[in-house]
Scaffold this motif. Structure first.
Motif, PDB file in Angstrom:
ATOM      1  N   VAL A   1       0.683  -1.078   0.119  1.00 30.29           N
ATOM      2  CA  VAL A   1      -0.012  -0.226  -0.049  1.00 30.29           C
ATOM      3  C   VAL A   1       0.809   1.348  -0.056  1.00 30.29           C
ATOM      4  N   ASN A   2       0.223   2.352  -0.100  1.00 26.48           N
ATOM      5  CA  ASN A   2       1.099   3.538  -0.316  1.00 26.48           C
ATOM      6  C   ASN A   2       1.575   3.823   1.161  1.00 26.48           C
ATOM      7  N   TYR A   3       2.769   4.310   1.422  1.00 23.76           N
ATOM      8  CA  TYR A   3       3.417   4.500   2.526  1.00 23.76           C
ATOM      9  C   TYR A   3       2.636   5.424   3.382  1.00 23.76           C
ATOM     10  N   SER A   4       2.016   6.497   2.565  1.00 25.52           N
ATOM     11  CA  SER A   4       1.182   7.543   3.469  1.00 25.52           C
ATOM     12  C   SER A   4       0.103   6.675   4.223  1.00 25.52           C
ATOM     13  N   ASP A   5      -0.401   5.751   3.736  1.00 21.82           N
ATOM     14  CA  ASP A   5      -1.595   4.959   4.217  1.00 21.82           C
ATOM     15  C   ASP A   5      -1.080   4.044   5.302  1.00 21.82           C
ATOM     16  N   TYR A   6       0.139   3.365   5.072  1.00 20.67           N
ATOM     17  CA  TYR A   6       0.560   2.402   6.030  1.00 20.67           C
ATOM     18  C   TYR A   6       0.932   3.267   7.162  1.00 20.67           C
ATOM     19  N   ILE A   7       1.510   4.360   7.296  1.00 23.86           N
ATOM     20  CA  ILE A   7       1.775   4.923   8.320  1.00 23.86           C
ATOM     21  C   ILE A   7       0.875   5.727   9.245  1.00 23.86           C
ATOM     22  N   SER A   8      -0.185   6.084   8.512  1.00 24.31           N
ATOM     23  CA  SER A   8      -1.382   6.549   8.887  1.00 24.31           C
ATOM     24  C   SER A   8      -2.080   5.672   9.636  1.00 24.31           C
ATOM     25  N   GLU A   9      -2.135   4.477   9.109  1.00 21.64           N
ATOM     26  CA  GLU A   9      -2.968   3.122   9.606  1.00 21.64           C
ATOM     27  C   GLU A   9      -2.097   2.689  10.985  1.00 21.64           C
ATOM     28  N   LYS A  10      -0.965   2.612  10.924  1.00 15.19           N
ATOM     29  CA  LYS A  10       0.137   2.143  12.039  1.00 15.19           C
ATOM     30  C   LYS A  10      -0.058   3.209  13.200  1.00 15.19           C
ATOM     31  N   LEU A  11      -0.133   4.584  13.254  1.00 13.37           N
ATOM     32  CA  LEU A  11      -0.374   5.386  14.088  1.00 13.37           C
ATOM     33  C   LEU A  11      -1.551   5.899  14.468  1.00 13.37           C
ATOM     34  N   ASN A  12      -2.707   5.475  13.608  1.00 11.80           N
ATOM     35  CA  ASN A  12      -3.994   5.743  13.884  1.00 11.80           C
ATOM     36  C   ASN A  12      -4.381   7.283  13.745  1.00 11.80           C
ATOM     37  N   LEU A  13      -3.583   7.829  12.750  1.00 11.41           N
ATOM     38  CA  LEU A  13      -3.782   9.652  12.558  1.00 11.41           C
ATOM     39  C   LEU A  13      -3.770   9.610  11.388  1.00 11.41           C
ATOM     40  N   ASP A  14      -4.512  10.736  10.889  1.00 16.57           N
ATOM     41  CA  ASP A  14      -4.592  11.338   9.687  1.00 16.57           C
ATOM     42  C   ASP A  14      -3.205  11.598   9.039  1.00 16.57           C
ATOM     43  N   TYR A  15      -2.826  11.327   7.919  1.00 18.74           N
ATOM     44  CA  TYR A  15      -1.267  11.469   7.288  1.00 18.74           C
ATOM     45  C   TYR A  15      -1.168  12.983   7.002  1.00 18.74           C
ATOM     46  N   THR A  16      -2.107  13.792   6.490  1.00 19.23           N
ATOM     47  CA  THR A  16      -1.707  15.030   6.631  1.00 19.23           C
ATOM     48  C   THR A  16      -1.507  15.809   7.830  1.00 19.23           C
ATOM     49  N   TYR A  17      -1.932  15.463   8.924  1.00 29.25           N
ATOM     50  CA  TYR A  17      -1.411  15.853  10.347  1.00 29.25           C
ATOM     51  C   TYR A  17      -0.040  15.575  10.415  1.00 29.25           C
ATOM     52  N   LEU A  18       0.277  14.244  10.419  1.00 28.41           N
ATOM     53  CA  LEU A  18       1.231  13.590  10.580  1.00 28.41           C
ATOM     54  C   LEU A  18       2.352  14.093   9.512  1.00 28.41           C
ATOM     55  N   SER A  19       2.214  14.490   8.383  1.00 28.54           N
ATOM     56  CA  SER A  19       3.109  15.038   7.472  1.00 28.54           C
ATOM     57  C   SER A  19       3.554  16.193   7.826  1.00 28.54           C
ATOM     58  N   ASN A  20       2.280  17.141   8.514  1.00 30.62           N
ATOM     59  CA  ASN A  20       2.517  18.724   8.659  1.00 30.62           C
ATOM     60  C   ASN A  20       3.559  18.586   9.987  1.00 30.62           C
ATOM     61  N   CYS A  21       3.323  17.840  10.856  1.00 31.63           N
ATOM     62  CA  CYS A  21       3.972  17.711  12.012  1.00 31.63           C
ATOM     63  C   CYS A  21       5.496  17.531  11.962  1.00 31.63           C
ATOM     64  N   PHE A  22       5.613  16.333  10.830  1.00 28.39           N
ATOM     65  CA  PHE A  22       6.766  15.884  10.701  1.00 28.39           C
ATOM     66  C   PHE A  22       7.758  17.071   9.971  1.00 28.39           C
ATOM     67  N   SER A  23       7.106  17.731   8.922  1.00 32.76           N
ATOM     68  CA  SER A  23       7.841  18.856   8.194  1.00 32.76           C
ATOM     69  C   SER A  23       8.106  20.009   9.059  1.00 32.76           C
ATOM     70  N   ASP A  24       7.314  20.170  10.150  1.00 26.25           N
ATOM     71  CA  ASP A  24       7.517  21.365  10.716  1.00 26.25           C
ATOM     72  C   ASP A  24       8.889  21.150  11.742  1.00 26.25           C
ATOM     73  N   VAL A  25       9.005  19.914  12.363  1.00 26.59           N
ATOM     74  CA  VAL A  25      10.029  19.472  13.373  1.00 26.59           C
ATOM     75  C   VAL A  25      11.108  19.150  12.584  1.00 26.59           C
ATOM     76  N   LYS A  26      11.073  18.299  11.361  1.00 28.92           N
ATOM     77  CA  LYS A  26      12.286  17.905  10.761  1.00 28.92           C
ATOM     78  C   LYS A  26      12.748  18.758   9.889  1.00 28.92           C
ATOM     79  N   GLY A  27      12.118  19.512   8.989  1.00 23.61           N
ATOM     80  CA  GLY A  27      12.606  20.594   8.163  1.00 23.61           C
ATOM     81  C   GLY A  27      12.449  19.744   6.892  1.00 23.61           C
ATOM     82  N   ILE A  28      12.081  18.496   6.754  1.00 22.64           N
ATOM     83  CA  ILE A  28      12.041  17.782   5.622  1.00 22.64           C
ATOM     84  C   ILE A  28      10.625  17.009   5.499  1.00 22.64           C
ATOM     85  N   THR A  29      10.447  16.546   4.445  1.00 19.53           N
ATOM     86  CA  THR A  29       9.066  15.732   4.291  1.00 19.53           C
ATOM     87  C   THR A  29       9.264  14.381   4.856  1.00 19.53           C
TER      88      THR A  29
END
Length: 179
Positions: A83-111
């Motif tokens: 499956v798409n990595y975004s779906d996999y990560i979202s499913e594993k953490l039980n959180l919306d991928y857009t939210y995860l992606s935004n948090c990650f980019s804010d903190v790490k400075g990369i996507t």
């Protein structure tokens, strides 16, 4: 914690401090009971002495969880999810991928995608150095659409072709903790 060695160090420190735990996984520890503020400070200090960090910030903890899902997915499974990595990560953490992606980019400075690519390239390096699989097998194993796609991405990240990298063998893999 992004390696099995880190898990061992954390277990050792918990044992030394007499703090009972149910499990130690990459990035998380399940304690059997609450610890005192003093125990927490001692644990934080002893982990820092080993090069590890006790996280308090919820956003930072979430980022570590994302990183751990990616590390486990790429380095510790035989086959990447179909499956798409975004779906996999979202499913594993039980959180919306857009939210995860935004948090990650804010903190790490990369996507998240860039982080995944860096880890996939580190995995390719590892597999090239083991010399057990050819490029076609590696590209299939890591879900690349083709050997050309793998080669282009490898060159973009490392500045070298996979074949040239394999001949060097001097350029060692980066520690996962440093990515």
């Amino acid at each position: 914690m992004v390696s099995l060695r880190c898990k061992m160090v954390v277990k050792e420190e918990l044992k030394k401090l007499g703090i009972p735990y149910a499990s130690v996984e990459l990035g998380t520890v399940d304690l059997l009971s609450k610890i005192t503020r003093r125990q927490r400070e001692i644990l934080k200090s002893s982990l820092a002495g080993c090069g590890l960090q006790l996280l308090d910030d919820k956003k930072q903890i979430l980022i570590e969880k994302i990183k751990n899902v990616i590390v486990e997915m790429i380095h510790y499974t035989d086959e990447l999810p179909k499956v798409n990595y975004s779906d996999y990560i979202s499913e594993k953490l039980n959180l919306d991928y857009t939210y995860l992606s935004n948090c990650f980019s804010d903190v790490k400075g990369i996507t998240i995608q860039q982080y995944i690519i860096f880890h996939k390239i580190e995995r390719v390096k590892e597999l090239l150095l083991y010399d057990e699989l050819n490029l076609t097998e590696i590209s299939y194993k890591l879900n690349y659409s083709s050997v050309a796609h793998l080669s282009n991405q490898f060159k973009k990240v490392t500045g070298l072709t996979p074949t040239y990298f394999k001949t060097l063998k001097k350029k060692r893999r980066q520690n996962l903790e440093n990515l």
